[in-house]
Motif scaffolding. Structure first.
Motif, PDB file in Angstrom:
ATOM      1  N   SER A  73     -27.537  27.295  45.077  1.00 53.37           N
ATOM      2  CA  SER A  73     -27.063  27.167  43.655  1.00 53.37           C
ATOM      3  C   SER A  73     -27.804  28.404  42.668  1.00 53.37           C
ATOM      4  CB  SER A  73     -27.417  25.918  43.221  1.00 53.37           C
ATOM      5  OG  SER A  73     -26.462  24.914  43.941  1.00 53.37           O
ATOM      6  N   LEU A  74     -29.073  28.291  43.108  1.00 55.59           N
ATOM      7  CA  LEU A  74     -30.005  29.269  42.210  1.00 55.59           C
ATOM      8  C   LEU A  74     -29.251  30.899  42.631  1.00 55.59           C
ATOM      9  CD1 LEU A  74     -32.389  30.286  40.453  1.00 55.59           C
ATOM     10  CD2 LEU A  74     -33.728  29.927  42.474  1.00 55.59           C
ATOM     11  N   CYS A  75     -29.314  31.096  43.683  1.00 56.24           N
ATOM     12  CA  CYS A  75     -28.671  32.625  43.996  1.00 56.24           C
ATOM     13  C   CYS A  75     -27.078  32.538  43.421  1.00 56.24           C
ATOM     14  CB  CYS A  75     -28.370  32.656  45.741  1.00 56.24           C
ATOM     15  SG  CYS A  75     -29.989  32.730  46.688  1.00 56.24           S
ATOM     16  N   LEU A  76     -26.559  31.601  43.371  1.00 53.08           N
ATOM     17  CA  LEU A  76     -25.038  31.816  42.646  1.00 53.08           C
ATOM     18  C   LEU A  76     -25.149  32.000  41.196  1.00 53.08           C
ATOM     19  CD1 LEU A  76     -22.915  29.150  44.897  1.00 53.08           C
ATOM     20  CD2 LEU A  76     -22.612  31.784  45.032  1.00 53.08           C
ATOM     21  N   ASP A  77     -26.118  31.140  40.782  1.00 51.23           N
ATOM     22  CA  ASP A  77     -26.174  31.306  39.353  1.00 51.23           C
ATOM     23  C   ASP A  77     -26.969  32.893  39.002  1.00 51.23           C
ATOM     24  OD1 ASP A  77     -25.559  28.916  38.708  1.00 51.23           O
ATOM     25  OD2 ASP A  77     -27.793  28.052  38.444  1.00 51.23           O
ATOM     26  N   LEU A  78     -27.711  33.435  39.634  1.00 52.65           N
ATOM     27  CA  LEU A  78     -28.284  34.901  39.509  1.00 52.65           C
ATOM     28  C   LEU A  78     -26.969  35.792  39.682  1.00 52.65           C
ATOM     29  CD1 LEU A  78     -31.798  34.709  40.958  1.00 52.65           C
ATOM     30  CD2 LEU A  78     -31.171  34.563  38.538  1.00 52.65           C
ATOM     31  N   ILE A  79     -26.309  35.578  40.590  1.00 50.59           N
ATOM     32  CA  ILE A  79     -25.098  36.355  40.942  1.00 50.59           C
ATOM     33  C   ILE A  79     -24.107  36.430  39.774  1.00 50.59           C
ATOM     34  CG2 ILE A  79     -22.963  36.696  42.386  1.00 50.59           C
ATOM     35  CD1 ILE A  79     -24.918  35.485  44.805  1.00 50.59           C
ATOM     36  N   ARG A  80     -24.022  35.110  39.265  1.00 50.07           N
ATOM     37  CA  ARG A  80     -22.986  35.005  38.195  1.00 50.07           C
ATOM     38  C   ARG A  80     -23.384  35.547  36.762  1.00 50.07           C
ATOM     39  NH1 ARG A  80     -21.937  30.758  34.851  1.00 50.07           N
ATOM     40  NH2 ARG A  80     -23.607  29.508  35.644  1.00 50.07           N
ATOM     41  N   LEU A  81     -24.702  35.347  36.413  1.00 60.59           N
ATOM     42  CA  LEU A  81     -25.330  35.687  35.230  1.00 60.59           C
ATOM     43  C   LEU A  81     -26.002  36.842  35.060  1.00 60.59           C
ATOM     44  CD1 LEU A  81     -26.784  32.012  34.466  1.00 60.59           C
ATOM     45  CD2 LEU A  81     -24.424  33.083  33.533  1.00 60.59           C
ATOM     46  N   GLY A  82     -26.674  37.278  36.190  1.00 60.22           N
ATOM     47  CA  GLY A  82     -27.500  38.485  36.327  1.00 60.22           C
ATOM     48  C   GLY A  82     -28.701  38.287  36.306  1.00 60.22           C
ATOM     49  N   GLY A  83     -29.670  38.900  36.689  1.00 59.18           N
ATOM     50  CA  GLY A  83     -31.199  38.670  36.454  1.00 59.18           C
ATOM     51  C   GLY A  83     -31.846  38.909  35.170  1.00 59.18           C
ATOM     52  N   ARG A  84     -32.521  37.820  34.597  1.00 61.29           N
ATOM     53  CA  ARG A  84     -32.988  38.051  33.077  1.00 61.29           C
ATOM     54  C   ARG A  84     -34.315  38.404  33.139  1.00 61.29           C
ATOM     55  NH1 ARG A  84     -30.606  32.502  31.861  1.00 61.29           N
ATOM     56  NH2 ARG A  84     -28.385  33.234  31.575  1.00 61.29           N
ATOM     57  N   THR A  85     -35.138  38.244  34.278  1.00 60.59           N
ATOM     58  CA  THR A  85     -36.899  38.501  34.638  1.00 60.59           C
ATOM     59  C   THR A  85     -36.770  39.498  35.834  1.00 60.59           C
ATOM     60  OG1 THR A  85     -37.107  36.725  36.048  1.00 60.59           O
ATOM     61  CG2 THR A  85     -37.230  36.556  33.827  1.00 60.59           C
ATOM     62  N   ALA A  86     -37.774  40.189  35.735  1.00 63.08           N
ATOM     63  CA  ALA A  86     -38.152  41.099  36.868  1.00 63.08           C
ATOM     64  C   ALA A  86     -37.923  40.311  38.145  1.00 63.08           C
ATOM     65  CB  ALA A  86     -39.518  41.754  36.884  1.00 63.08           C
ATOM     66  N   ALA A  87     -38.588  39.184  38.309  1.00 67.18           N
ATOM     67  CA  ALA A  87     -38.331  38.352  39.594  1.00 67.18           C
ATOM     68  C   ALA A  87     -36.803  37.932  39.805  1.00 67.18           C
ATOM     69  CB  ALA A  87     -39.329  37.245  39.456  1.00 67.18           C
ATOM     70  N   GLU A  88     -36.102  37.653  38.720  1.00 64.55           N
ATOM     71  CA  GLU A  88     -34.685  37.471  39.234  1.00 64.55           C
ATOM     72  C   GLU A  88     -33.879  38.762  39.577  1.00 64.55           C
ATOM     73  OE1 GLU A  88     -33.438  35.488  35.575  1.00 64.55           O
ATOM     74  OE2 GLU A  88     -34.278  33.729  36.160  1.00 64.55           O
ATOM     75  N   ARG A  89     -34.289  39.640  38.974  1.00 58.53           N
ATOM     76  CA  ARG A  89     -33.618  40.952  39.447  1.00 58.53           C
ATOM     77  C   ARG A  89     -33.977  41.371  40.755  1.00 58.53           C
ATOM     78  NH1 ARG A  89     -34.522  41.925  33.655  1.00 58.53           N
ATOM     79  NH2 ARG A  89     -36.434  42.948  34.316  1.00 58.53           N
ATOM     80  N   GLU A  90     -35.272  41.210  41.162  1.00 63.89           N
ATOM     81  CA  GLU A  90     -35.817  41.485  42.536  1.00 63.89           C
ATOM     82  C   GLU A  90     -35.038  40.542  43.559  1.00 63.89           C
ATOM     83  OE1 GLU A  90     -37.911  43.941  43.702  1.00 63.89           O
ATOM     84  OE2 GLU A  90     -38.406  44.644  41.625  1.00 63.89           O
ATOM     85  N   MET A  91     -34.719  39.324  43.078  1.00 65.77           N
ATOM     86  CA  MET A  91     -34.183  38.352  43.998  1.00 65.77           C
ATOM     87  C   MET A  91     -32.580  38.995  44.148  1.00 65.77           C
ATOM     88  SD  MET A  91     -34.079  34.361  43.529  1.00 65.77           S
ATOM     89  CE  MET A  91     -32.378  33.349  44.270  1.00 65.77           C
ATOM     90  N   ILE A  92     -32.031  39.264  43.144  1.00 62.00           N
ATOM     91  CA  ILE A  92     -30.787  39.702  43.387  1.00 62.00           C
ATOM     92  C   ILE A  92     -30.428  40.874  44.320  1.00 62.00           C
ATOM     93  CG2 ILE A  92     -28.695  40.925  42.137  1.00 62.00           C
ATOM     94  CD1 ILE A  92     -29.528  39.361  39.751  1.00 62.00           C
TER      95      ILE A  92
END
Length: 144
Positions: A73-92
């Motif tokens: 679910s977290l992965c899908l949220d980031l794919i859908r919304l994009g990364g807001r923080t550096a860590a989220e962008r790294e995760m994408i």
């Protein structure tokens, strides 16, 4: 292109053009929006996100080689919304690397934990706790 992006673009252009013409105007926005919505989609980006979402959905399940429902679910949220923080962008980036076979799932799990921790801490997480996907991808490429 979103409604907010279009509004910002037009407001700036109208204000500048009217000022240059000697008749200053400030556009006013009327109405309510509950959230930003897309006016157009980039077909390449839409296709990329769809491919990633389908791959992540296929990885969810029971077992050590699967993502948990929460992780998926977290992965899908980031794919859908994009990364807001550096860590989220790294995760994408890591999601893309896992889907393309450049990175193993345990590395993605470490990044998921970093993002989960970041989201639970009001002030964010210290920089030294972030894991950079590009570094991880390069250092693990020969271990596959």
């Amino acid at each position: 292109m979103t409604a907010d992006a279009l509004w910002s673009y037009l407001k700036d252009r109208v204000s500048a053009a009217s000022q240059a013409a000697g008749n200053p105007q400030t556009p006013v926005r009327f109405g309510e929006e509950t959230h930003d919505f897309a006016l157009s989609l980039n077909p390449l980006e839409f296709g990329r996100r769809k491919r990633l979402a389908e791959a992540i959905s296929a990885m969810a399940g029971i077992g050590p080689d699967r993502l948990t429902t929460e992780e998926g679910s977290l992965c899908l949220d980031l794919i859908r919304l994009g990364g807001r923080t550096a860590a989220e962008r790294e995760m994408i980036e890591a999601i893309e690397a896992v889907v393309s076979g450049q990175l193993r799932l345990p590395i993605l799990r470490r990044l998921i934990k970093v993002v989960q921790e970041e989201r639970t801490q009001p002030g964010g997480i210290p920089v030294e706790k972030t894991v950079h996907a590009t570094t991880v991808i390069a250092s693990t490429a020969n271990r596959r």
